[in-house]
Each structure stands twice: as structure tokens, then as C-alpha cells.
Design an enzyme around this catalytic site. Structure first.
Site, PDB file in Angstrom:
ATOM      1  N   CYS A 255     -12.565  -6.831  -3.513  1.00 45.75           N
ATOM      2  CA  CYS A 255     -13.252  -5.526  -3.499  1.00 45.75           C
ATOM      3  C   CYS A 255     -14.476  -5.553  -4.398  1.00 45.75           C
ATOM      4  CB  CYS A 255     -12.303  -4.403  -3.922  1.00 45.75           C
ATOM      5  SG  CYS A 255     -11.142  -3.970  -2.617  1.00 45.75           S
TER       6      CYS A 255
ATOM      7  N   GLU B 222     -15.684   4.114  -7.947  1.00 47.13           N
ATOM      8  CA  GLU B 222     -16.033   3.036  -8.878  1.00 47.13           C
ATOM      9  C   GLU B 222     -17.445   3.210  -9.441  1.00 47.13           C
ATOM     10  OE1 GLU B 222     -13.905   1.033  -9.951  1.00 47.13           O
ATOM     11  OE2 GLU B 222     -12.305   1.111  -8.440  1.00 47.13           O
TER      12      GLU B 222
ATOM     13  N   HIS C 132     -12.011   3.068  -4.235  1.00 48.74           N
ATOM     14  CA  HIS C 132     -10.666   2.505  -4.045  1.00 48.74           C
ATOM     15  C   HIS C 132      -9.705   3.620  -3.636  1.00 48.74           C
ATOM     16  CE1 HIS C 132     -11.009  -1.582  -6.166  1.00 48.74           C
ATOM     17  NE2 HIS C 132     -10.314  -1.811  -5.071  1.00 48.74           N
TER      18      HIS C 132
ATOM     19  N   ARG D 146      -6.397 -13.464  -9.075  1.00 49.27           N
ATOM     20  CA  ARG D 146      -5.033 -13.680  -9.568  1.00 49.27           C
ATOM     21  C   ARG D 146      -4.151 -14.182  -8.424  1.00 49.27           C
ATOM     22  NH1 ARG D 146      -1.128 -10.236  -9.485  1.00 49.27           N
ATOM     23  NH2 ARG D 146      -2.508  -8.588  -8.757  1.00 49.27           N
TER      24      ARG D 146
HETATM   25  N1  PCA Z   1      -8.202  -4.327  -2.065  1.00 56.02           N
HETATM   26  C1  PCA Z   1      -8.450  -5.580  -2.756  1.00 56.02           C
HETATM   27  C2  PCA Z   1      -9.164  -6.446  -1.765  1.00 56.02           C
HETATM   28  C3  PCA Z   1      -8.995  -5.786  -0.445  1.00 56.02           C
HETATM   29  C4  PCA Z   1      -8.488  -4.442  -0.736  1.00 56.02           C
HETATM   30  O1  PCA Z   1      -8.309  -3.532   0.076  1.00 56.02           O
HETATM   31  C5  PCA Z   1      -9.177  -5.405  -4.094  1.00 56.02           C
HETATM   32  O2  PCA Z   1      -9.022  -4.353  -4.728  1.00 56.02           O
HETATM   33  O3  PCA Z   1      -9.896  -6.296  -4.503  1.00 56.02           O
END
Ligand code: PCA
Length: 217
Positions: free
Chosen positions: A145, A82, A169, A92
């Protein structure tokens, strides 16, 4: 001399899943030594607010030299490094404690956004060198996240600006993807290797490389 600490965070399962690859990966790396640093792997709750309280506690306790927060992005097929954390909570779906903030700031009065201070392009290049599917992502979304990513960057910008940090991610694991028709998964071992590479690259590369990585809208 005390061994420097690298803090890796992951998240508990959410959204009906029984596992979260980010929790699995950081637990797998917990206690390992990478590039002379001890890895601390911590799993955070998928909950606005408390996730940041726990993260700030770990930052104070561990005083890490590098922090990489991770989470699951099930719709993505690659490791997403990111670029930008934004000062926005806009859920959401409810978090694991039922909170569903809409159009709220992560930090009231904080800057609109923080750039990752990881060498994001170098990490993607290092992953490609090992044939791991990866790319730079321009947004971590507006759920927990991004909340943790923004809170992390804000905490370090104010208390320890020389500590590099950012967010990665992870896709669904192969097992999870098998239960989501059309989704691509990645073996958990590959994701663990990817995080090791991200840590090593972040500790070694001081100046990020300039490789074109934008996207046209
Ligand atoms: N993914 C979510 C929150 C926790 C996770 O592992 C997100 O992308 O916000």
C-alpha cells in the site's frame, strides 16, 4: 466535453484473505458519476513493482483529475486517511508473487516522503459528520500500500502536479472481522459511502481545514 475522470484503486486479496474490501468498494463505484466526474475503479495486484507499472498505465490512459488509492488495513477499526507516503519498501510477509523486499527504496533517488495532497482533515471531518469512524493516519506502513501510495505521489509530482491524490486504508469488512477474534470490521456499504464522501470532499474542498489531529508518542 469529455467527462473528467476520478481514478479509485483497490487491491486484490492478500495475506490469506479471500476478499479485499478495497477491491469490493472500487468495483462498486466503477462507472458511477460523482460530482460530475466518471469514476474508474481499478484493482491492482498486491505485488511490488507490477502494481506501480499498472497504476502508471492507468494514469496515462485515463488522465484523471483526482486519484484516491485504497487498501485494506485489517488491524484498524476506522477509515484511515493517510498523511504521508515514504520512500521505503520493507515487507514483513511476501507479496502475492513471493517478493519480500527489505529496506529498499520505492524510487531510487526519490525524495524521502510525499505528503498526501488530499484535504485529509476535511475528509475525516466529513466522515465524522456522517457518523463513520475515521481518522488521519501518519503512516501507510512499508508494504505494497505504501509502495503504491509513494509511486502514485511521485508519478503525479513529476508529470501532473495539479492532480490531487492520496491513500485511504479501509478496515476489515464485518464478515472478515468475524473470522479474526478481536478485530473490528465495518459494513462494506459504509466503506463505499466513505469513499464517495472522500471523493466529493476532495473535489470540493480546495483549502484543507486545520483541525488538531496529531497523536502523542
Ligand atoms: N493492504 C496491504 C497491501 C494490499 C492491501 O490491501 C498494505 O496495507 O500494504
Amino acid at each position: 466535453m469529455k467527462q473528467p475522470v476520478v481514478l479509485l484503486t483497490g487491491f486484490e486479496p492478500f495475506g490469506g484473505e479471500t476478499m479485499n474490501p478495497s477491491a469490493y468498494a472500487v468495483r462498486a463505484l466503477h462507472g458511477r458519476t460523482l460530482c460530475g466526474c466518471r469514476v474508474e475503479g481499478v484493482v491492482l495486484p498486491v505485488a511490488f513493482g507490477i502494481s506501480l507499472v499498472e497504476l502508471r498505465h492507468e494514469l496515462r490512459e485515463l488522465a484523471p483529475v483526482l486519484v484516491i488509492a485504497t487498501g485494506q488495513a485489517g488491524g484498524r477499526a476506522e477509515i484511515s486517511v493517510e498523511r504521508l507516503a515514504i520512500n521505503l519498501d520493507d515487507a514483513r510477509i511476501p507479496d502475492n508473487r513471493g517478493a519480500k523486499p527489505v529496506d529498499q527504496a520505492v524510487v531510487e533517488g526519490g525524495p524521502s516522503a510525499y505528503w498526501s495532497t488530499l484535504p485529509i482533515k476535511s475528509i475525516v471531518a466529513a466522515l465524522h459528520d456522517r457518523d463513520i469512524a475515521a481518522g488521519v493516519s501518519q503512516t501507510a506502513g512499508t508494504f505494497v500500500c505504501n509502495h503504491v501510495f509513494y509511486g502514485l505521489m511521485h508519478a503525479l509530482a513529476t508529470a501532473a502536479p495539479s492532480v490531487r491524490s492520496g491513500f485511504i486504508h479501509l478496515p476489515y469488512s464485518s464478515d472478515q472481522a468475524a473470522r479474526h477474534p478481536g478485530a473490528s470490521g465495518m459494513p462494506l456499504d459504509t466503506m463505499i459511502t466513505a469513499l464517495e464522501i472522500a471523493v466529493a470532499t476532495s473535489l470540493r474542498v480546495l483549502e484543507d481545514v486545520a483541525i488538531a489531529g496529531g497523536a502523542e508518542s
